[in-house]
Design a protein around this motif. Structure first.
Motif, PDB file in Angstrom:
ATOM      1  N   ASP A 434      87.700 -47.544  42.241  1.00 39.62           N
ATOM      2  CA  ASP A 434      88.026 -46.118  42.232  1.00 39.62           C
ATOM      3  C   ASP A 434      87.998 -45.549  40.812  1.00 39.62           C
ATOM      4  O   ASP A 434      88.495 -44.454  40.565  1.00 39.62           O
ATOM      5  N   GLY A 435      87.419 -46.295  39.860  1.00 35.22           N
ATOM      6  CA  GLY A 435      87.172 -45.757  38.533  1.00 35.22           C
ATOM      7  C   GLY A 435      88.364 -45.738  37.615  1.00 35.22           C
ATOM      8  O   GLY A 435      88.627 -44.719  36.962  1.00 35.22           O
ATOM      9  N   GLN A 436      89.098 -46.854  37.517  1.00 35.97           N
ATOM     10  CA  GLN A 436      90.238 -46.941  36.611  1.00 35.97           C
ATOM     11  C   GLN A 436      90.193 -48.268  35.855  1.00 35.97           C
ATOM     12  O   GLN A 436      89.680 -49.269  36.356  1.00 35.97           O
ATOM     13  N   VAL A 437      90.782 -48.246  34.635  1.00 38.89           N
ATOM     14  CA  VAL A 437      90.882 -49.488  33.867  1.00 38.89           C
ATOM     15  C   VAL A 437      92.331 -49.867  33.605  1.00 38.89           C
ATOM     16  O   VAL A 437      92.596 -50.944  33.078  1.00 38.89           O
ATOM     17  N   GLY A 438      93.277 -48.982  33.964  1.00 37.38           N
ATOM     18  CA  GLY A 438      94.682 -49.363  33.913  1.00 37.38           C
ATOM     19  C   GLY A 438      95.465 -48.837  32.727  1.00 37.38           C
ATOM     20  O   GLY A 438      96.286 -49.561  32.174  1.00 37.38           O
ATOM     21  N   PHE A 439      95.229 -47.578  32.321  1.00 39.22           N
ATOM     22  CA  PHE A 439      96.070 -46.999  31.270  1.00 39.22           C
ATOM     23  C   PHE A 439      96.297 -45.517  31.555  1.00 39.22           C
ATOM     24  O   PHE A 439      95.532 -44.879  32.282  1.00 39.22           O
ATOM     25  N   VAL A 440      97.385 -45.007  30.968  1.00 37.36           N
ATOM     26  CA  VAL A 440      97.692 -43.584  31.088  1.00 37.36           C
ATOM     27  C   VAL A 440      97.022 -42.882  29.911  1.00 37.36           C
ATOM     28  O   VAL A 440      97.344 -43.170  28.744  1.00 37.36           O
ATOM     29  N   PRO A 441      96.060 -41.983  30.161  1.00 38.64           N
ATOM     30  CA  PRO A 441      95.324 -41.356  29.059  1.00 38.64           C
ATOM     31  C   PRO A 441      96.117 -40.236  28.400  1.00 38.64           C
ATOM     32  O   PRO A 441      96.939 -39.564  29.027  1.00 38.64           O
ATOM     33  N   THR A 442      95.853 -40.041  27.129  1.00 45.40           N
ATOM     34  CA  THR A 442      96.428 -38.917  26.402  1.00 45.40           C
ATOM     35  C   THR A 442      95.493 -38.578  25.252  1.00 45.40           C
ATOM     36  O   THR A 442      94.561 -39.331  24.945  1.00 45.40           O
ATOM     37  N   GLY A 443      95.731 -37.446  24.623  1.00 45.10           N
ATOM     38  CA  GLY A 443      94.937 -37.057  23.462  1.00 45.10           C
ATOM     39  C   GLY A 443      95.591 -37.545  22.179  1.00 45.10           C
ATOM     40  O   GLY A 443      96.819 -37.540  22.054  1.00 45.10           O
ATOM     41  N   TRP A 444      94.783 -37.990  21.222  1.00 42.53           N
ATOM     42  CA  TRP A 444      95.304 -38.492  19.948  1.00 42.53           C
ATOM     43  C   TRP A 444      95.612 -37.296  19.046  1.00 42.53           C
ATOM     44  O   TRP A 444      94.799 -36.882  18.232  1.00 42.53           O
ATOM     45  N   THR A 445      96.799 -36.737  19.205  1.00 39.58           N
ATOM     46  CA  THR A 445      97.190 -35.552  18.439  1.00 39.58           C
ATOM     47  C   THR A 445      97.912 -35.917  17.152  1.00 39.58           C
ATOM     48  O   THR A 445      98.283 -35.043  16.381  1.00 39.58           O
ATOM     49  N   GLY A 446      98.114 -37.222  16.928  1.00 35.70           N
ATOM     50  CA  GLY A 446      98.797 -37.653  15.709  1.00 35.70           C
ATOM     51  C   GLY A 446      97.901 -37.628  14.493  1.00 35.70           C
ATOM     52  O   GLY A 446      98.341 -37.967  13.398  1.00 35.70           O
ATOM     53  N   SER A 447      96.650 -37.265  14.670  1.00 33.40           N
ATOM     54  CA  SER A 447      95.733 -37.082  13.548  1.00 33.40           C
ATOM     55  C   SER A 447      94.988 -35.775  13.779  1.00 33.40           C
ATOM     56  O   SER A 447      95.154 -35.117  14.803  1.00 33.40           O
ATOM     57  N   ALA A 448      94.164 -35.401  12.812  1.00 33.44           N
ATOM     58  CA  ALA A 448      93.358 -34.181  12.968  1.00 33.44           C
ATOM     59  C   ALA A 448      91.899 -34.524  13.194  1.00 33.44           C
ATOM     60  O   ALA A 448      91.003 -33.762  12.832  1.00 33.44           O
ATOM     61  N   VAL A 449      91.631 -35.702  13.783  1.00 31.42           N
ATOM     62  CA  VAL A 449      90.270 -36.051  14.171  1.00 31.42           C
ATOM     63  C   VAL A 449      89.971 -35.327  15.483  1.00 31.42           C
ATOM     64  O   VAL A 449      90.709 -35.474  16.462  1.00 31.42           O
ATOM     65  N   VAL A 450      88.890 -34.547  15.498  1.00 31.05           N
ATOM     66  CA  VAL A 450      88.556 -33.751  16.676  1.00 31.05           C
ATOM     67  C   VAL A 450      87.188 -34.175  17.184  1.00 31.05           C
ATOM     68  O   VAL A 450      86.414 -34.839  16.478  1.00 31.05           O
ATOM     69  N   THR A 451      86.872 -33.785  18.397  1.00 33.04           N
ATOM     70  CA  THR A 451      85.612 -34.176  19.020  1.00 33.04           C
ATOM     71  C   THR A 451      85.169 -33.078  19.982  1.00 33.04           C
ATOM     72  O   THR A 451      86.012 -32.316  20.481  1.00 33.04           O
ATOM     73  N   PRO A 452      83.857 -32.943  20.226  1.00 31.45           N
ATOM     74  CA  PRO A 452      83.412 -31.966  21.233  1.00 31.45           C
ATOM     75  C   PRO A 452      83.858 -32.396  22.626  1.00 31.45           C
ATOM     76  O   PRO A 452      84.059 -33.576  22.895  1.00 31.45           O
ATOM     77  N   LEU A 453      83.998 -31.425  23.521  1.00 27.32           N
ATOM     78  CA  LEU A 453      84.470 -31.711  24.884  1.00 27.32           C
ATOM     79  C   LEU A 453      83.491 -32.610  25.635  1.00 27.32           C
ATOM     80  O   LEU A 453      83.876 -33.564  26.298  1.00 27.32           O
TER      81      LEU A 453
END
Length: 710
Positions: A434-453
């Motif tokens: 069902d398309g999972q690897v077993g972690f709760v995803p979140t955004g890395w907001t502890g740095s200012a590294v950004v990426t396109p959507l």
């Protein structure tokens, strides 16, 4: 190990309890048959071959006594004639049971008998009593169990609103956090569970009249009435499509206790540290926020005053005072979390929310590792705090794009590299079907590294018919893809930037709300060196052009409570307890009646489509849910068995061939016509009933297993 043994014990308790509920149902049939003078061949718990049995005159046996008994009876042996005609047996599959009477066979309606003590020789009223007795015994059992539960007292989630989802029916209707729901459509609400069930069982498109109480600035409660129409739940889980209002229950002011196992304690301490409560004793209770007593907000004490203070803080720290069970009071300064914007992206064909800042998306990271990772063999590979440098074909993936990569590799493996302790680590992760690897995803907001959507945007699900926004509609969309993934924003003008919170603050300081602006961003693209360590590439200044709508949205962003803070506090509860024995009888009968109506209503909603077969539970699901009830204490197990007893009664009396309700209909037909339905009709109905029940059984069991592993 201890947790596993406890879980096994809870499962055993549920299986034994479920067997007792069935035994009581069959006992009703058995006693009614004895009252009617019907010869009973077997009183059985479970289906299949007999594990053991007892027959008066033969004693206990492994397996069944029937072969020896009928052989001796046919030979005319005296002991067999004196022995009881009834065998009491326990079969290998405990989910079920039956009473086998002379002249009555569910699987063969033509197996009648002319003997005076046979089922078919009795009058229609007597046979109706026998057929109905199992259901009656289950309802009596449920009422008695509910009476006992409410006499002792049971805790349920308090009917207090905690969160109200943006754009939800409750938000649009004006329901607010802290509101105490008293009734829905005139029916009293005793717990948040009552509110959830009432919402789920609402007719499609029907508005609910909700009577609530709201605490004013002076602390007094004032009545509030609203009207809200529940909408289907948008999710990938087993509750997808169920009607809901979009509200969550309020949380208690008392922190969770320290877990018993070492692994759970480590995770608990980690969550405490991320929430800013590392110095606060476990099981402490929030007593004051910025010097104002939580008790002033009414009972039960809630986490809500702290959440509201953080949301209204304007970015300043909030002083929270906790009283611990051993170390007394301690006041800590809690920093609010800078809120980002929320948008929706199409991930695997459905909209999924994600956070961004003017289109700058944080990189996908691991918030926590779930049990699913261990099942897939990924638990030793992933760690909380891992940041995905590469996932599948993407470098520095955003949350929706990264999840899309994982979904695309379902049932196989996906190559990844994560940033951990300052170095890149390569991983091969197994992906579930069902398309999972077993972690709760979140955004890395502890740095200012950004990426396109790098994901297709979607309209919010609470705005049906709204057009999907474009990436260019977001300010960062005007920079990408000219800027490489892994862009680190070093500064905004002369203001330094270290993380998303400081990036938000610097952008707000550089642009006025409602006015277009051009802002110079100092950037550097992060590259992974041969040694696996990240390093900034050449510095570059890029111009970010903001529209008036961009700056308005930027300045509208507020503050909130960190998710890890909320994770430490359980739901607020209310204890439902009868004032006296008479009140316990009233509460028990009222609960039994409500469960009966809800169960019948479930089948109506199943036909209408707001409840789906995937929402229903089979033996596996019942055992799973029951073990969770048992884990909360014996009184919760009794409550669960009372629910099962009512459901068993209702389902058994549905007008379906082969059930008690189907038999009752055939008996009523016989009473009206003066003769039974033709054998060919009874055989056809029996076959239809068997196919229907077997199909539903297999379907719900399949769904149970899928949901259990999910």
């Amino acid at each position: 190990m201890l947790d596993s043994l406890t879980q096994v014990w809870n499962v055993i308790l549920v299986v034994v309890g479920f067997g007792l509920v069935i035994a009581i149902h069959e006992l009703g049939h058995f006693l009614a048959a004895r009252w009617a003078g019907i010869r009973v061949h077997a009183f059985a718990i479970g289906f299949g071959r007999a594990v053991c049995s007892f027959r008066r005159g033969m004693g206990f046996r492994r397996g069944s006594t029937e072969p020896d008994y009928f052989r001796a009876l046919k030979a005319g042996q005296a002991w067999a004639v004196r022995a009881s005609p009834t065998e009491y047996r326990l079969n290998w599959f405990p989910f079920g049971g039956y009473v086998k009477m002379l002249g009555q066979d569910d699987a063969d309606p033509t197996a009648v008998s002319d003997a005076p003590d046979s089922f078919t020789s009795q009058s229609v009223p007597k046979r109706l009593v026998v057929i109905s007795a199992g259901v009656v015994f289950n309802l009596i059992t449920a009422a008695l169990l509910f009476m006992l539960v409410y006499r002792v007292g049971i805790s349920e989630p308090a009917p207090i609103v905690g969160d109200v989802a943006p754009g939800s029916p409750a938000r649009q209707a004006g329901l607010l956090p802290g509101d105490i729901v008293r009734s829905v459509d005139g029916t009293r609400v005793n717990s948040f569970t009552d509110l959830s069930v009432t919402s789920a069982m609402a007719a499609p498109g029907a508005a609910l009249r909700i009577a609530a109480e709201r605490r004013g600035p002076d602390g007094a409660l004032r009545p509030v009435e609203i009207t809200a129409t529940p909408r289907p739940r948008e999710s990938r889980d087993e509750m997808r499509g169920i009607l809901q209002l979009g509200v969550a229950p309020a949380q208690s002011a008392a922190m969770e206790k320290l877990p018993a196992t070492a692994g759970a304690r480590i995770e608990y301490r980690a969550v405490q540290a991320r929430a800013g409560l590392a110095d606060v004793e476990a099981a402490s209770t929030l007593t004051a926020v910025d010097g104002v007593s939580v008790a002033a907000h009414g009972a039960p004490p809630l986490l809500l005053p702290l959440i509201e203070a953080l949301e209204q803080s304007g970015g300043r720290a909030v002083n929270a005072t906790f009283r611990g069970p051993e170390r007394g009071e301690r006041t800590v300064a809690l920093a609010p979390e800078a809120r980002l914007q929320t948008a929706w992206a199409q991930v695997d064909g459905e909209p999924r929310p994600f956070e961004h800042l003017l289109g700058f998306a944080p990189v996908l990271s691991v918030h926590s590792v779930s049990v699913r990772a261990a099942e897939l063999g990924n638990s030793g590979k992933l760690q909380p705090g891992d940041v995905f440098v590469r996932l599948g074909s993407l470098d520095w993936p955003s949350v929706p794009a990264g999840i899309g990569q994982i979904r695309g590799a379902r049932g196989g493996q996906i190559e990844a590299a994560v940033l951990r302790s300052g170095a890149a680590v390569s991983l091969t992760l197994k992906v579930s079907r069902d398309g999972q690897v077993g972690f709760v995803p979140t955004g890395w907001t502890g740095s200012a590294v950004v990426t396109p959507l790098r994901a297709a945007l979607a309209p919010p699900p609470d705005e049906p018919g709204a057009p999907a926004p474009r990436a260019e509609d977001l300010a960062a969309g005007r920079l990408f893809p000219a800027v490489l993934p892994g862009l680190r924003i070093v500064g905004v003008g002369d203001a330094p930037v270290t993380d998303f919170a400081s990036l938000r603050g610097a952008l707000r300081g550089a642009a006025r709300a409602g006015e277009a602006a051009e802002i110079a961003l100092k950037t550097a693209t992060v590259r992974i060196g041969p040694d696996g360590r990240p390093a900034d590439g050449p510095a570059e200044t890029v111009t970010l052009r903001l529209s008036a709508a961009d700056t308005t949205a930027l300045h509208a962003l507020g503050w909130g409570a960190p998710a890890d803070l909320r994770a430490l506090f359980p739901l607020a509860e209310v204890t439902l307890v009868a004032a006296n024995p008479i009140d316990a009888v009233r509460m028990g009968l009222e609960k039994t009646r409500n469960i009966i109506l809800t169960t019948y209503l479930t089948f109506v909603r199943l036909y209408q489509g707001t409840v789906q077969v995937t929402h229903m539970k089979g033996p596996v699901g019942i055992t799973d849910v029951g073990s969770r009830f048992a884990g909360q204490g014996f009184i919760y197990l009794l409550f669960f068995l009372a629910l099962i007893s009512v459901n068993l009664a209702v389902v058994n009396f549905l007008p379906i061939p082969i059930t008690d309700g189907g038999h009752a209909l055939l008996l009523l037909y016989e009473g009206v016509r003066g003769k039974p339905a033709p054998a060919v009709v009874q055989n056809a109905l029996t076959l239809i009933g068997l196919v229907l029940i077997a199909s539903v059984f297999l379907l719900v069991t399949f769904n149970d297993i899928v949901n259990l592993f999910r």
